[in-house]
Design an enzyme around this catalytic site. Structure first.
Site, PDB file in Angstrom:
ATOM      1  N   ASP A 218       9.482   4.902  -3.853  1.00 25.52           N
ATOM      2  CA  ASP A 218       8.675   4.201  -3.134  1.00 25.52           C
ATOM      3  C   ASP A 218       7.303   4.985  -3.089  1.00 25.52           C
ATOM      4  O   ASP A 218       7.124   5.925  -2.685  1.00 25.52           O
ATOM      5  CB  ASP A 218       9.037   4.103  -1.579  1.00 25.52           C
ATOM      6  CG  ASP A 218       8.199   2.994  -0.657  1.00 25.52           C
ATOM      7  OD1 ASP A 218       6.878   2.659  -1.310  1.00 25.52           O
ATOM      8  OD2 ASP A 218       8.522   2.493   0.305  1.00 25.52           O
ATOM      9  N   MET A 219       6.296   4.146  -3.601  1.00 22.73           N
ATOM     10  CA  MET A 219       5.113   4.880  -3.988  1.00 22.73           C
ATOM     11  C   MET A 219       4.268   5.065  -2.627  1.00 22.73           C
ATOM     12  O   MET A 219       3.134   5.775  -2.729  1.00 22.73           O
ATOM     13  CB  MET A 219       4.265   4.026  -5.006  1.00 22.73           C
ATOM     14  CG  MET A 219       3.823   2.695  -4.479  1.00 22.73           C
ATOM     15  SD  MET A 219       2.961   1.706  -5.752  1.00 22.73           S
ATOM     16  CE  MET A 219       3.007  -0.107  -5.190  1.00 22.73           C
TER      17      MET A 219
ATOM     18  N   HIS B 174      -4.189  -4.134  -7.673  1.00 24.91           N
ATOM     19  CA  HIS B 174      -4.699  -5.687  -7.216  1.00 24.91           C
ATOM     20  C   HIS B 174      -3.680  -6.282  -6.531  1.00 24.91           C
ATOM     21  O   HIS B 174      -4.037  -7.461  -6.049  1.00 24.91           O
ATOM     22  CB  HIS B 174      -5.055  -6.041  -8.684  1.00 24.91           C
ATOM     23  CG  HIS B 174      -3.808  -6.515  -9.592  1.00 24.91           C
ATOM     24  ND1 HIS B 174      -4.134  -7.564 -10.668  1.00 24.91           N
ATOM     25  CD2 HIS B 174      -2.722  -6.388  -9.435  1.00 24.91           C
ATOM     26  CE1 HIS B 174      -2.880  -7.828 -11.102  1.00 24.91           C
ATOM     27  NE2 HIS B 174      -2.049  -7.202 -10.757  1.00 24.91           N
TER      28      HIS B 174
ATOM     29  N   ASP C 130       9.755   3.107  -9.759  1.00 29.74           N
ATOM     30  CA  ASP C 130       9.740   1.611  -8.906  1.00 29.74           C
ATOM     31  C   ASP C 130      10.764   1.440  -8.022  1.00 29.74           C
ATOM     32  O   ASP C 130      11.702   2.446  -8.021  1.00 29.74           O
ATOM     33  CB  ASP C 130       9.796   0.702 -10.365  1.00 29.74           C
ATOM     34  CG  ASP C 130       9.140  -0.625  -9.980  1.00 29.74           C
ATOM     35  OD1 ASP C 130       9.252  -1.371  -8.936  1.00 29.74           O
ATOM     36  OD2 ASP C 130       8.191  -1.036 -10.544  1.00 29.74           O
TER      37      ASP C 130
ATOM     38  N   LYS D  54      -0.537   0.394 -13.691  1.00 27.79           N
ATOM     39  CA  LYS D  54      -1.049  -0.733 -14.500  1.00 27.79           C
ATOM     40  C   LYS D  54      -0.693  -1.831 -13.690  1.00 27.79           C
ATOM     41  O   LYS D  54       0.252  -2.137 -13.252  1.00 27.79           O
ATOM     42  CB  LYS D  54      -0.487  -0.723 -15.827  1.00 27.79           C
ATOM     43  CG  LYS D  54      -0.693  -2.068 -16.699  1.00 27.79           C
ATOM     44  CD  LYS D  54      -0.435  -1.682 -17.884  1.00 27.79           C
ATOM     45  CE  LYS D  54      -0.129  -3.091 -18.740  1.00 27.79           C
ATOM     46  NZ  LYS D  54       1.053  -3.752 -18.297  1.00 27.79           N
TER      47      LYS D  54
HETATM   48  C1  LIG Z   1       2.719  -6.378 -11.193  1.00 24.68           C
HETATM   49  S1  LIG Z   1       3.956  -5.436 -11.132  1.00 24.68           S
HETATM   50  C2  LIG Z   1       3.386  -4.039 -12.399  1.00 24.68           C
HETATM   51  C3  LIG Z   1       4.411  -3.512 -13.228  1.00 24.68           C
HETATM   52  C4  LIG Z   1       4.029  -2.650 -14.273  1.00 24.68           C
HETATM   53  N1  LIG Z   1       3.172  -1.682 -13.915  1.00 24.68           N
HETATM   54  C5  LIG Z   1       3.225  -3.422 -15.571  1.00 24.68           C
HETATM   55  O1  LIG Z   1       2.145  -3.522 -15.753  1.00 24.68           O
HETATM   56  O2  LIG Z   1       3.996  -4.281 -16.119  1.00 24.68           O
HETATM   57  C6  LIG Z   1       4.177  -4.264  -9.841  1.00 24.68           C
HETATM   58  C7  LIG Z   1       5.338  -3.447  -9.723  1.00 24.68           C
HETATM   59  O3  LIG Z   1       4.934  -2.932  -8.372  1.00 24.68           O
HETATM   60  C8  LIG Z   1       6.388  -2.670  -7.772  1.00 24.68           C
HETATM   61  N2  LIG Z   1       6.410  -2.236  -6.666  1.00 24.68           N
HETATM   62  C9  LIG Z   1       6.041  -3.008  -5.344  1.00 24.68           C
HETATM   63  N3  LIG Z   1       6.198  -2.338  -4.407  1.00 24.68           N
HETATM   64  C10 LIG Z   1       6.585  -0.871  -4.671  1.00 24.68           C
HETATM   65  C11 LIG Z   1       6.938   0.235  -4.058  1.00 24.68           C
HETATM   66  N4  LIG Z   1       6.486   0.381  -2.775  1.00 24.68           N
HETATM   67  N5  LIG Z   1       7.045   1.544  -4.651  1.00 24.68           N
HETATM   68  C12 LIG Z   1       7.164   1.417  -6.144  1.00 24.68           C
HETATM   69  N6  LIG Z   1       7.075   0.360  -6.871  1.00 24.68           N
HETATM   70  C13 LIG Z   1       6.656  -0.811  -6.212  1.00 24.68           C
HETATM   71  C14 LIG Z   1       7.347  -3.833  -8.146  1.00 24.68           C
HETATM   72  O4  LIG Z   1       8.310  -3.634  -8.147  1.00 24.68           O
HETATM   73  C15 LIG Z   1       6.554  -4.187  -9.505  1.00 24.68           C
HETATM   74  O5  LIG Z   1       7.440  -3.775 -10.659  1.00 24.68           O
HETATM   75  C1  LIG Z   2       1.405 -10.636 -17.840  1.00 25.06           C
HETATM   76  O1  LIG Z   2       0.169 -10.451 -18.072  1.00 25.06           O
HETATM   77  C2  LIG Z   2      -0.475 -10.102 -16.422  1.00 25.06           C
HETATM   78  C3  LIG Z   2       0.210 -10.104 -15.360  1.00 25.06           C
HETATM   79  C4  LIG Z   2      -0.516  -9.752 -14.218  1.00 25.06           C
HETATM   80  C5  LIG Z   2       0.262  -9.770 -12.890  1.00 25.06           C
HETATM   81  O2  LIG Z   2       0.682 -11.065 -12.802  1.00 25.06           O
HETATM   82  C6  LIG Z   2       1.251 -11.129 -11.572  1.00 25.06           C
HETATM   83  C7  LIG Z   2       1.823 -12.518 -11.118  1.00 25.06           C
HETATM   84  C8  LIG Z   2       2.286 -12.855 -10.199  1.00 25.06           C
HETATM   85  O3  LIG Z   2       2.524 -13.861  -9.883  1.00 25.06           O
HETATM   86  C9  LIG Z   2       2.178 -12.018  -9.127  1.00 25.06           C
HETATM   87  C10 LIG Z   2       1.838 -10.697  -9.129  1.00 25.06           C
HETATM   88  O4  LIG Z   2       1.752  -9.976  -8.270  1.00 25.06           O
HETATM   89  C11 LIG Z   2       1.066 -10.336 -10.534  1.00 25.06           C
HETATM   90  C12 LIG Z   2       0.719  -9.011 -11.035  1.00 25.06           C
HETATM   91  O5  LIG Z   2       0.852  -8.256  -9.982  1.00 25.06           O
HETATM   92  C13 LIG Z   2       0.186  -8.749 -12.046  1.00 25.06           C
HETATM   93  O6  LIG Z   2      -0.345  -7.682 -12.250  1.00 25.06           O
HETATM   94  C14 LIG Z   2      -1.676  -9.193 -14.467  1.00 25.06           C
HETATM   95  C15 LIG Z   2      -2.488  -9.157 -15.587  1.00 25.06           C
HETATM   96  O7  LIG Z   2      -3.487  -8.640 -15.746  1.00 25.06           O
HETATM   97  C16 LIG Z   2      -4.395  -8.091 -14.674  1.00 25.06           C
HETATM   98  C17 LIG Z   2      -1.718  -9.636 -16.821  1.00 25.06           C
HETATM   99  O8  LIG Z   2      -2.365  -9.324 -18.103  1.00 25.06           O
HETATM  100  C18 LIG Z   2      -3.138 -10.342 -18.325  1.00 25.06           C
END
Ligand SMILES: C[S@@+](CC[C@H](N)C(=O)[O-])C[C@H]1O[C@@H](n2cnc3c(N)ncnc32)[C@H](O)[C@@H]1O
Ligand SMILES: COc1cc(-c2oc3cc(O)cc(O)c3c(=O)c2O)cc(OC)c1OC
Length: 368
Positions: A256-257, A274, A236, A270
């Site tokens: 950085d992915m 989206h 991350d 995960k």
């Molecule tokens: C919605 S969160 C999902 C986190 C985790 N996979 C989960 O399900 O809880 C999206 C993640 O993408 C990471 N992210 C955004 N841009 C990125 C990049 N260029 N490289 C790696 N991680 C990144 C953010 O820091 C964040 O932790």
């Molecule tokens: C916590 O449960 C879920 C969270 C997400 C989730 O929520 C977000 C909220 C934001 O305000 C900005 C975001 O970018 C995101 C996410 O990227 C993100 O993944 C998604 C879930 O299911 C698809 C969750 O599970 C119910």
């Protein structure tokens, strides 16, 4: 000329007129409820900040108003208003109210908000979504729709409101960063318990896994604990990885992915794709494909497949409300199977398998 004096008669409404009237009144009430639904979010936020679900739980699951008032941090000057908040929260289904005793109780929804060593506590998620950045971004949705500034980089209402994207705001504001990461971690605990118990076959035959954009590592730790033969790492951004203490269970990699992903048997993604538009998804998946072996490698995606398992109004609404959230705070979207397939093929993958796993979420296995 004979004058006739008729008594004014009250017109008797026909069945059709009656049902039109009922429909009108019903529509009027529904419109009110829709108009004021932001107050539902804010009252929920208030309930959590006052820790009302936890107070009811600690009072044995049913509590009178005086018991609650003694437990919550409300000053004397506001105490007379507290019953109005409770009445509203009960009317919206967050709490129950017993008509005879006036005691408030928990519902299946508020049981998810109790903060007492509760593995299923989703209050951090709610709090991460009701913050000022999200709410003010949502208020810009109509401006965003009516402006033609896409080419100038205003790709989402969030950027219109804050001049930058959500990830940059989180990097600058440690409070919101911690709140968001705690919110996702809370839900991830719930989802991963389910996935490792019910979808173990997905992790068979792999010796290593990188959880790309894996946040604070909740998912990777759950996989490592359930499948000790799989060496798990989390990749991350620095603001996320640097806030996680080493745990000896998984490795944490700053990266950085979009640039590069270390070699691994499986990439886990995960709630990541989206967040991004189709072109960026293809870019991320191209990096994933480079990281896994041509034979035996796979990408495991946990995300929504819109329309899949959407067998109730609440499930379908949860999918499309998330799609709207993605529109407001990211450049991403929730996709149906047809949209997913196009991205997979554009990134050079040959085959995939999708199955609904948990409510409105699906697991997709993607093969080179
Ligand atoms: C919605 S969160 C999902 C986190 C985790 N996979 C989960 O399900 O809880 C999206 C993640 O993408 C990471 N992210 C955004 N841009 C990125 C990049 N260029 N490289 C790696 N991680 C990144 C953010 O820091 C964040 O932790
Ligand atoms: C916590 O449960 C879920 C969270 C997400 C989730 O929520 C977000 C909220 C934001 O305000 C900005 C975001 O970018 C995101 C996410 O990227 C993100 O993944 C998604 C879930 O299911 C698809 C969750 O599970 C119910």
């Amino acid at each position: 000329m004979v004058e006739t004096h008729q008594q004014p008669v009250t017109p008797v409404p026909t069945m059709a007129a009656l049902s039109n009237e009922e429909e009108l009144l019903q529509a009027h009430a529904e419109l009110w409820n829709l108009t004021f639904s932001y107050l539902k979010s804010m009252a929920l936020d208030c309930a959590l900040k006052l820790a009302i679900p936890t107070a009811i739980h600690r009072l044995g699951g049913a509590a009178s108003l005086p018991d609650l008032l003694a437990a919550v941090p409300v000053p004397d000057s506001k105490k007379p208003q507290f019953p109005r908040l409770m009445r509203f929260l009960a009317a919206t289904g967050i709490f129950t109210i017993d008509a005879a005793s006036g005691f408030y109780g928990l519902t299946p929804v508020s049981r998810l908000l109790v903060n007492d060593d509760n593995a299923k506590n989703l209050s951090p998620f709610v709090l991460s979504q009701t913050n000022k950045y999200h709410v003010t971004a949502a208020m810009r949705l109509p401006d965003w729709f009516t402006s033609d500034e896409g080419a100038a980089g205003v790709d989402m209402p969030f950027r219109m409101a804050h001049g930058t994207d959500m990830w940059a705001v989180m990097a600058l504001d440690p409070k919101i960063n911690d709140l968001f990461n705690a919110g996702l971690a809370a839900d991830t605990k719930l989802a991963m318990d389910f996935i490792v118990t019910n979808c173990g076959d997905v992790f068979e035959g792999i010796a290593s896994l990188v959880d790309v954009a894996g946040g604070t590592g909740t998912a990777a730790r759950a996989i490592a604990r359930a499948f000790p033969h799989v060496k798990c790492s989390v990749l991350d951004l620095p603001n996320v990885i640097n806030s996680v203490p080493a745990d000896g269970i998984v490795d944490y990699i700053v990266g950085d992915m979009m640039e590069s992903i270390p070699p691994t048997d499986a990439v886990f993604l995960k709630y990541v794709l989206h967040d991004w538009d189709d072109d960026v998804c293809v870019k991320i998946l191209t990096q994933c494909k480079k990281a896994i072996p041509e034979s035996g490698g796979k990408v495991i995606i946990v995300d929504m497949v819109v329309g899949s398992n959407a067998n109730s109004k609440a499930m379908f609404e949860a999918q499309v409300v998330f799609d709207l959230l993605m529109m407001v705070v990211t450049a991403g979207k929730e996709r149906d199977e047809h949209q997913w397939r196009k991205i997979f093929m554009d990134a050079g993958f040959s085959n995939y398998k999708t199955k609904p796993v948990l409510g409105f979420l699906s697991i997709i296995e993607l093969y080179p």
